[in-house]
Design a protein around this motif. Structure first.
Motif, PDB file in Angstrom:
ATOM      1  N   GLY A 209       0.719  -1.146   0.096  1.00 44.68           N
ATOM      2  CA  GLY A 209      -0.091  -0.144   0.034  1.00 44.68           C
ATOM      3  C   GLY A 209       0.932   1.220   0.021  1.00 44.68           C
ATOM      4  N   GLY A 210       0.309   2.548  -0.257  1.00 47.06           N
ATOM      5  CA  GLY A 210       1.094   3.683  -0.401  1.00 47.06           C
ATOM      6  C   GLY A 210       1.873   3.846   0.683  1.00 47.06           C
ATOM      7  N   VAL A 211       1.405   3.736   1.968  1.00 53.11           N
ATOM      8  CA  VAL A 211       2.287   4.073   3.084  1.00 53.11           C
ATOM      9  C   VAL A 211       3.386   3.239   3.205  1.00 53.11           C
ATOM     10  N   SER A 212       3.354   2.204   2.675  1.00 50.20           N
ATOM     11  CA  SER A 212       4.811   1.147   2.659  1.00 50.20           C
ATOM     12  C   SER A 212       5.800   1.744   2.025  1.00 50.20           C
ATOM     13  N   ASN A 213       5.493   2.961   1.164  1.00 50.90           N
ATOM     14  CA  ASN A 213       6.732   3.692   0.690  1.00 50.90           C
ATOM     15  C   ASN A 213       7.723   4.454   1.594  1.00 50.90           C
ATOM     16  N   ILE A 214       7.061   4.583   2.806  1.00 55.54           N
ATOM     17  CA  ILE A 214       7.950   5.516   3.631  1.00 55.54           C
ATOM     18  C   ILE A 214       9.073   4.693   4.203  1.00 55.54           C
ATOM     19  N   SER A 215      10.263   5.226   4.089  1.00 54.42           N
ATOM     20  CA  SER A 215      11.334   4.360   4.409  1.00 54.42           C
ATOM     21  C   SER A 215      11.832   4.059   5.851  1.00 54.42           C
ATOM     22  N   PHE A 216      11.434   5.164   6.590  1.00 49.49           N
ATOM     23  CA  PHE A 216      11.625   4.945   8.112  1.00 49.49           C
ATOM     24  C   PHE A 216      10.981   4.056   8.798  1.00 49.49           C
ATOM     25  N   LEU A 217       9.827   3.505   8.218  1.00 48.63           N
ATOM     26  CA  LEU A 217       8.964   2.246   8.729  1.00 48.63           C
ATOM     27  C   LEU A 217       9.856   1.128   8.913  1.00 48.63           C
ATOM     28  N   TYR A 218      10.883   1.006   7.949  1.00 46.69           N
ATOM     29  CA  TYR A 218      11.735  -0.185   8.048  1.00 46.69           C
ATOM     30  C   TYR A 218      12.971  -0.095   8.926  1.00 46.69           C
ATOM     31  N   ASP A 219      13.151   0.897   9.439  1.00 45.87           N
ATOM     32  CA  ASP A 219      14.145   1.105  10.883  1.00 45.87           C
ATOM     33  C   ASP A 219      13.321   1.371  11.984  1.00 45.87           C
ATOM     34  N   GLU A 220      13.117   2.766  12.140  1.00 43.85           N
ATOM     35  CA  GLU A 220      12.559   3.271  13.225  1.00 43.85           C
ATOM     36  C   GLU A 220      11.073   2.559  13.424  1.00 43.85           C
ATOM     37  N   GLY A 221      10.489   2.368  12.432  1.00 41.61           N
ATOM     38  CA  GLY A 221       8.914   1.741  12.675  1.00 41.61           C
ATOM     39  C   GLY A 221       9.233   0.378  13.200  1.00 41.61           C
ATOM     40  N   LYS A 222      10.274  -0.263  12.554  1.00 37.84           N
ATOM     41  CA  LYS A 222      10.484  -1.654  13.107  1.00 37.84           C
ATOM     42  C   LYS A 222      10.774  -1.563  14.642  1.00 37.84           C
ATOM     43  N   LYS A 223      11.499  -0.743  15.046  1.00 37.96           N
ATOM     44  CA  LYS A 223      12.025  -0.452  16.516  1.00 37.96           C
ATOM     45  C   LYS A 223      10.808  -0.253  17.282  1.00 37.96           C
ATOM     46  N   ALA A 224      10.115   0.490  16.698  1.00 41.62           N
ATOM     47  CA  ALA A 224       8.759   1.034  17.678  1.00 41.62           C
ATOM     48  C   ALA A 224       7.660  -0.319  17.671  1.00 41.62           C
ATOM     49  N   VAL A 225       7.776  -1.307  16.792  1.00 46.25           N
ATOM     50  CA  VAL A 225       7.039  -2.437  16.891  1.00 46.25           C
ATOM     51  C   VAL A 225       7.834  -3.111  18.083  1.00 46.25           C
ATOM     52  N   TYR A 226       9.155  -3.426  17.771  1.00 45.21           N
ATOM     53  CA  TYR A 226       9.938  -4.265  18.871  1.00 45.21           C
ATOM     54  C   TYR A 226       9.653  -3.977  20.206  1.00 45.21           C
ATOM     55  N   ASN A 227       9.731  -2.708  20.388  1.00 47.71           N
ATOM     56  CA  ASN A 227       9.472  -1.920  21.362  1.00 47.71           C
ATOM     57  C   ASN A 227       8.330  -2.279  22.650  1.00 47.71           C
ATOM     58  N   LYS A 228       7.295  -2.463  21.621  1.00 53.62           N
ATOM     59  CA  LYS A 228       5.990  -2.804  22.274  1.00 53.62           C
ATOM     60  C   LYS A 228       5.466  -4.407  22.299  1.00 53.62           C
ATOM     61  N   VAL A 229       6.656  -5.316  21.742  1.00 51.80           N
ATOM     62  CA  VAL A 229       6.333  -6.599  21.673  1.00 51.80           C
ATOM     63  C   VAL A 229       6.441  -7.508  23.126  1.00 51.80           C
ATOM     64  N   PHE A 230       5.866  -8.273  23.412  1.00 47.14           N
ATOM     65  CA  PHE A 230       5.848  -8.946  24.936  1.00 47.14           C
ATOM     66  C   PHE A 230       7.213  -9.776  24.656  1.00 47.14           C
ATOM     67  N   SER A 231       7.584 -10.076  23.880  1.00 50.41           N
ATOM     68  CA  SER A 231       8.973 -11.001  24.061  1.00 50.41           C
ATOM     69  C   SER A 231      10.120  -9.803  23.890  1.00 50.41           C
ATOM     70  N   ASP A 232      11.492 -10.317  24.615  1.00 46.59           N
ATOM     71  CA  ASP A 232      12.557  -9.669  24.601  1.00 46.59           C
ATOM     72  C   ASP A 232      13.533 -10.118  23.502  1.00 46.59           C
ATOM     73  N   SER A 233      13.112 -11.153  22.714  1.00 45.35           N
ATOM     74  CA  SER A 233      14.134 -11.661  21.695  1.00 45.35           C
ATOM     75  C   SER A 233      13.448 -11.655  20.193  1.00 45.35           C
ATOM     76  N   ILE A 234      12.756 -10.554  20.106  1.00 40.66           N
ATOM     77  CA  ILE A 234      12.059 -10.300  18.967  1.00 40.66           C
ATOM     78  C   ILE A 234      12.905  -9.998  17.495  1.00 40.66           C
ATOM     79  N   GLU A 235      12.714 -10.906  16.507  1.00 45.87           N
ATOM     80  CA  GLU A 235      13.543 -10.669  15.413  1.00 45.87           C
ATOM     81  C   GLU A 235      12.677 -10.658  14.076  1.00 45.87           C
ATOM     82  N   THR A 236      11.489 -10.736  14.104  1.00 44.98           N
ATOM     83  CA  THR A 236      10.515 -10.688  13.085  1.00 44.98           C
ATOM     84  C   THR A 236      11.075  -9.594  11.914  1.00 44.98           C
ATOM     85  N   PRO A 237      11.228  -9.981  10.702  1.00 45.58           N
ATOM     86  CA  PRO A 237      11.754  -9.388   9.513  1.00 45.58           C
ATOM     87  C   PRO A 237      10.468  -8.395   9.392  1.00 45.58           C
TER      88      PRO A 237
END
Ligand SMILES: [Zn+2]
Length: 291
Positions: A243-271
């Motif tokens: 989708g159009g929003v997926s073209n925003i490049s910061f989702l793949y570094d800062e966005g991914k980090k924001a997701v990882y910070n909120k996940v219950f597990s401490d060993s999250i590596e989901t690409p």
């Protein structure tokens, strides 16, 4: 068997004819005239299918990718942003006019399927495909097969509640993910914060001032909580964004980090990766429905 896939979009309808190895034989794009109503959409799909069918002497299957969800009990379309399809028996009407059975799935499921079989998620077992554009949707593919759920809404993370007293949603609830991170929602929030009406692609060019930072922080928080909730429940092997929003490049570094910070597990590596099929996921996914 050759495969015909049709992607019914809000403004364009695309058709493709593939051989059994997913090589393209013929491709055609026509306008979707929503303003002419439901019957005209059905007729244009039928003529596109017949035109593609005439390009091969092989047997063909037909799959259609639609906006909205097909109610498993009634067969009627619901939750579609192409309003004239809502409560209409699109699959049955097309089958009656063609005289044979077809396959039909919503765009997020077709996207997830196409990316799993032919795109960025090839080789992964549990795939969560996400569309963030005008709306927010998702689809789950497990070992190459769609997991639709008992009522065909599995993966529809766009309407889970992020903020219970939050933005009003067309679905009748408040605070849905879609009302925060869809393209139009992000542009609306930008307008509220900065007073400027700008398209998303120009907004993300320069996010250096304080107001822009606030906009970005809220966006990342909502994106992070939304996808972290999905990971906590499904724990997919990969998440693919489309989708159009997926073209925003910061989702793949800062966005991914924001997701990882909120996940219950401490060993999250989901690409969390960008799609590789672009606008073509819909037609390819529609073809794969018959596999
Ligand atoms: Zn909603």
């Amino acid at each position: 068997m050759h495969k015909i896939g049709i992607d019914l979009g809000g403004t364009k309808t695309e058709g493709i004819l593939l051989d059994e190895k997913y090589n393209t034989i013929q491709r055609k794009r026509i306008e979707t005239h929503q303003e002419n109503g439901y019957d005209s959409i059905v007729k244009s799909i039928i003529s596109l299918v017949n035109e593609l069918k005439s390009k091969t002497n092989e047997e063909t299957s037909v799959g259609i990718c639609t906006p909205g969800v097909i109610n498993t009990k009634s067969g009627l379309i619901k939750n579609s942003n192409t309003q004239c399809l809502i409560e209409m028996p699109l699959k049955k009407d097309i089958e009656n006019m063609l005289g044979y059975k077809i396959f039909m799935e919503n765009d997020a499921n077709c996207f997830a399927l196409a990316e799993s079989v032919l795109g960025s998620a090839k080789g992964y077992e549990v795939v969560f495909g996400v569309i963030v554009g005008t709306g927010v949707g998702g689809g789950i593919v497990i070992n190459g097969t769609l997991h639709k759920g008992g009522t065909n809404i599995a993966g529809e993370w766009g309407h889970h509640t992020l903020h219970s007293n939050g933005n009003e949603c067309y679905c009748g609830k408040h605070g849905c993910v879609e009302t925060y991170i869809s393209g139009p929602a992000l542009e609306m929030r930008w307008l509220e914060i900065t007073g400027k009406k700008e398209p998303l692609q120009s907004i993300v060019q320069d996010l250096s001032d304080e107001k822009a930072k606030q906009w970005k922080k809220e966006f990342l928080d909502n994106f992070g909580i939304g996808l972290a909730n999905v990971i906590d429940i499904l724990d997919p092997d990969i998440i693919i964004l489309g989708g159009g929003v997926s073209n925003i490049s910061f989702l793949y570094d800062e966005g991914k980090k924001a997701v990882y910070n909120k996940v219950f597990s401490d060993s999250i590596e989901t690409p969390i990766l960008k799609n590789s099929l672009g606008d073509s996921a819909g037609v390819f996914g529609a073809c794969i429905l018959s596999s």
